[in-house]
Design an enzyme around this catalytic site. Structure first.
Site, mmCIF file in Angstrom:
data_model
loop_
_atom_site.group_PDB
_atom_site.id
_atom_site.type_symbol
_atom_site.label_atom_id
_atom_site.label_comp_id
_atom_site.label_asym_id
_atom_site.label_seq_id
_atom_site.Cartn_x
_atom_site.Cartn_y
_atom_site.Cartn_z
ATOM 1 N N THR A 121 3.191 4.464 1.068
ATOM 2 C CA THR A 121 4.390 4.638 1.869
ATOM 3 C C THR A 121 4.046 5.229 3.233
ATOM 4 O O THR A 121 4.652 4.876 4.254
ATOM 5 C CB THR A 121 5.385 5.536 1.109
ATOM 6 O OG1 THR A 121 5.806 4.837 -0.068
ATOM 7 C CG2 THR A 121 6.607 5.858 1.947
ATOM 8 N N GLY B 147 0.827 -1.208 0.000
ATOM 9 C CA GLY B 147 0.000 0.000 0.000
ATOM 10 C C GLY B 147 0.854 1.247 0.000
ATOM 11 O O GLY B 147 1.962 1.247 -0.529
ATOM 12 N N CYS C 13 1.672 0.309 -8.437
ATOM 13 C CA CYS C 13 2.778 0.877 -7.664
ATOM 14 C C CYS C 13 4.054 0.943 -8.485
ATOM 15 O O CYS C 13 4.872 1.826 -8.309
ATOM 16 C CB CYS C 13 2.988 0.092 -6.382
ATOM 17 S SG CYS C 13 2.892 -1.671 -6.642
ATOM 18 N N GLU D 106 5.529 -3.440 0.771
ATOM 19 C CA GLU D 106 5.634 -3.145 -0.668
ATOM 20 C C GLU D 106 4.861 -1.854 -0.871
ATOM 21 O O GLU D 106 3.651 -1.824 -0.744
ATOM 22 C CB GLU D 106 5.069 -4.303 -1.482
ATOM 23 C CG GLU D 106 5.593 -4.307 -2.910
ATOM 24 C CD GLU D 106 4.666 -3.605 -3.854
ATOM 25 O OE1 GLU D 106 4.830 -2.364 -3.999
ATOM 26 O OE2 GLU D 106 3.783 -4.252 -4.419
ATOM 27 N N GLY E 157 2.844 2.475 5.325
ATOM 28 C CA GLY E 157 4.003 1.617 5.531
ATOM 29 C C GLY E 157 4.904 2.132 6.641
ATOM 30 O O GLY E 157 5.413 1.365 7.467
#
Lengths: 477, 319
Positions: free
Chosen positions: A234, A232, A288, A254, A237
């Site tokens: 950043t 998903g 992405c 990722e 993340g």
């Protein structure tokens, strides 16, 4: 005599939606306390009510997974493989139903869900089914051990494919999972839950909890999970990395990307044009690893752009269910707003905007395929991930400049190189700081090939043998 | 030589002065990535052509056919039935368009012309020692002028593949130019036999070579060599035609030939043209299908669209 394509709609009758979907915990669907509506982004029509998992629901799911882990992890690998093969075959048998539902809930063209997503989903299950009894060769020495319960959070751009990337290796390695699909695209994951039932997968091995950010937070922070796998943004993340810091949880992330697609003056131009189009307009640019920065050598920039514009006029934008649609709907109002905001910023900062002429449907979320030229590295559209059908064009003069510009990004997920010179491909690919590098192609995925990023694009690899490592630990001596 | 092709030749006068300069030009064209070209053609062949699009496409395809017989056993009777079929492909349905042309060997041109008097159907003759092209230049030119003298409206010539593969591009170029002169007002289609040239780079080079030499049409194959026409080869040639036109030159026509057997095949070629060159090329003046057996399948599919029932091969004529 004219020759215009008539509408060629894929029938949606194969999909039998329930009015309400519960949470899939311990092999059965259970009601949630609260529900939310999920819609078709191409029409804004309501599709179904979806349970929103609370912290208590997540806890129940993790407990179920923990109990199931006891027997699943001790099962012979060849027996776990049987379940995974069975799931893979059911996915193939029901692929049309899954593809239609994916397009309904996500907005992607049926051609892509049918020809790209679903074949890859099945391929991932087949690939990892084959690994289940060969884990000694995964690279961690003999008799590697599963981690336990994996908490997995996936995005809305490839709902079922991301599920496959997460669940197939986890299960093959002997872990059990609690998976949270994206808030806007829960339906294929719930159909997958039905497939788990159909395959007689032991209860609790796969649990699916639907919901939004709070549900995800509860999952990440649950004390009894051993592994967090996230695909998903950043931003999220970063939160996850902080949340698991100081715990025993293993993490793979990722995240975003701003890939450079580099076209040299000796490239096979017509195929490079296709690669540029496929790089940024595939899946509405909700990718992405999308080739969102075109780096084209100055000497051929004019030719390339001329051909690109001509080619983009042929893109068929509209009804995702039409078999001839090339570009479908933006997944949500929120994503559309973000694409608009960044595009407006691009114009405000001085870049030139060109959009393919196309009539967009009135209902639903739509954005025309768009190109920005006269883009500088300092512009937001050259640095931030748009996650939409928006291409920023920059030029370079020498290979060194191309490398420098391509690497000048906080991200490092993917890159593309277009040249007929093999030595240049090898040289460039060793200097580009990106996890995946495509040469004379773009957006190619394969179950046997590892995928993952450098820098702020995340860490860990999914796919292939490398994709097993995040779900295994070496046997304790 | 027509005025327009003369203009093209003079534009490329420097490039075509010596074999070295022509080689430099042709080898300087952008390469073709085979994997990518195949993928693009495969993607376009997934286009779903249904209902009204299918009806339009079938009629368009019929009107673009060069109905062909190129056999040693061709007789006056065979040519006669072929010409009758060309005019009224479906005797039960006068709304069926006639085909664009019949394509025969040079010695059958006069017969074909006589059967087609008063129609708009063209007579195309294969020439230049078709299909191998293995004869002296004098024989090839005589072959051409003979067919033209018999009344051929179009000449389908073959290039000298041996010379092309040897790198004697200027010989191939000059031969096309001379055949073009021998054609007088007849349209010239230049056959590459892409199944012998093999690489897409060669196909692109041959396309440019023929276009600057004065071809009106470029054509994939003789139908006597496998593989004959394929979608990716046609795509590469269409892209060359587009580039030539973008360079300010004439609109060149395209003719895939051989191996086109079903309605689905024919419609896939139309999709390729539509999405590479645009609707302007979707006319028998600029696109032809070299085929014979595909016509009956088009007729059967046409009837099925109209009646909802598939009548079968006994309801179309065997010629």
């Amino acid at each position: 005599m004219s020759f215009e394509y008539a509408p060629a709609p894929e029938s949606t009758s194969i999909v039998k939606l329930k009015p309400t979907y519960g949470l899939f915990i311990n092999g059965v669907f259970v009601d949630g306390e609260k529900n939310f509506s999920t819609i078709n982004p191409a029409t804004e029509a309501h599709l179904a009510h979806i349970a929103e998992a609370s912290e208590a629901d997540v806890d129940r799911a993790v407990r179920a997974a923990r109990v199931a882990f006891g027997s699943w992890s001790k099962m012979r690998g060849s027996d776990r493989a049987k379940y995974l093969y069975r799931i893979a075959r059911i996915i193939q048998e029901r692929s049309r139903e899954l593809a239609v539902l994916e397009s309904m809930n996500n907005g992607k063209p049926i051609r892509e869900s049918r020809d790209v997503d679903l074949p890859l989903v099945a391929a991932h299950f087949f690939h990892y089914a084959g690994w289940a009894d060969k884990l000694d060769y995964a690279g961690l020495g003999e008799n590697p051990q599963p981690l336990g319960v994996a908490g997995q959070i996936i995005p809305w751009n490839f709902p079922l494919l991301m599920l496959a990337w997460k669940i197939a290796p986890a299960l093959a390695a002997g872990n059990t999972v609690v998976l949270k699909p994206a808030e806007t695209t829960p339906l294929t994951a719930l159909l997958f839950a039905e497939i788990c039932q159909q395959a007689d997968l032991p209860a609790g091995v796969v649990n699916i909890v639907t919901g939004a950010g709070e549900t995800g937070r509860a999952l990440v922070n649950h004390p009894d999970i051993n592994k967090v796998a996230f695909t998903g943004s950043t931003e999220v993340g970063r939160y996850i990395a902080q949340a698991v810091a100081g715990t025993n949880k293993k993490v793979t992330l990722e995240l975003g990307g701003k890939a450079a697609n580099i076209v040299f003056d000796d490239a096979a131009i017509d195929q490079a044009i296709e690669g540029i189009v496929n790089g940024i307009f595939f899946n509405q640019g909700h990718v992405c690893c999308a080739g969102s920065r075109l780096l084209v050598q100055e000497s051929i920039a004019e030719t390339v752009l001329g051909l690109l514009y001509e080619r983009m006029k042929n893109l068929r934008v509209g009804d995702p269910m039409d078999k001839n649609t090339d570009v479908g709907a933006i997944n949500s109002a929120a994503q559309l707003a973000k694409i608009r905001e960044l595009s407006d910023a691009g114009e405000a900062e001085g870049a030139d905007r060109w959009s393919a002429p196309c009539t967009l449907p009135e209902k639903g979320f739509w954005f025309p395929p768009t190109v920005f030229t006269n883009v500088s590295q300092v512009h937001r559209i050259a640095r931030e991930e748009v996650f939409g059908p928006v291409l920023s064009v920059l030029t370079f003069r020498t290979p060194d400049e191309a490398v420098e510009k391509a690497n000048n990004s906080p991200y490092g997920l993917s890159a593309g190189i277009w040249t007929e010179k093999g030595s240049r491909i090898l040289e460039m690919s060793s200097r580009l700081r990106a996890g995946v590098i495509w040469a004379n192609t773009f957006n190619k995925f394969d179950a046997t090939s590892p995928f993952g990023g450098y820098k702020e694009s995340g860490y860990g690899r999914e796919g292939g043998r490398q994709g097993l490592e995040p779900y295994l630990k070496a046997a304790s001596k | 030589m027509g005025l327009t092709s003369q203009a093209a030749a003079s534009t490329f006068a420097d490039e075509t002065r010596t074999n070295a300069s022509l080689t430099k030009f042709l080898h300087g064209l952008p390469g073709v990535d085979q994997v990518g070209a195949d993928e693009r053609a495969a993607m376009l062949s997934t286009r779903s052509i249904k209902t009204s699009a299918k009806a339009e496409g079938i009629d368009l395809a019929i009107s673009m056919i060069d109905l062909t017989t190129l056999e040693g056993m061709d007789t006056a009777g065979k040519i006669k039935t072929l010409c009758a079929k060309a005019q009224r492909p479906d005797p039960f349905d006068p709304t069926t368009p006639s085909v664009a042309a019949v394509c025969v060997y040079g010695d059958k041109v006069a017969q074909a012309k006589s059967y087609l008097t008063g129609t708009s159907i063209q007579v195309a003759a294969v020439a230049t020692a078709f299909p191998s092209g293995r004869a002296s230049r004098a024989v090839k030119l005589l072959d051409t002028s003979d067919a033209v003298a018999q009344g051929a409206d179009e000449i389908d010539m073959v290039i000298d593949r041996g010379a092309f593969l040897e790198g004697r591009y200027l010989d191939v170029f000059e031969e096309i130019q001379e055949v073009k002169v021998a054609c007088k007002s007849a349209h010239l289609k230049v056959i590459f036999e892409t199944g012998e040239l093999r690489t897409y780079d060669n196909v692109r080079r041959a396309s440019w070579l023929a276009m600057i030499a004065g071809a009106d049409f470029i054509k994939t194959s003789t139908g006597k060599v496998a593989p004959a026409a394929t979608l990716p080869v046609t795509l590469v040639m269409l892209q060359a035609i587009r580039d030539f036109h973008n360079a300010g030159q004439r609109k060149i026509g395209m003719k895939p030939a051989g191996g086109i057997r079903t309605t689905k095949d024919a419609l896939r070629y139309l999709v390729l043209v539509k999405e590479t060159l645009g609707d302007a090329w979707l006319t028998p003046d600029l696109f032809r299908l070299g085929a014979s057996s595909v016509l009956n399948d088009l007729l059967m599919q046409r009837k099925k669209l109209q009646t909802g029932a598939y009548s079968g091969p006994d309801y179309v004529t065997v010629d």
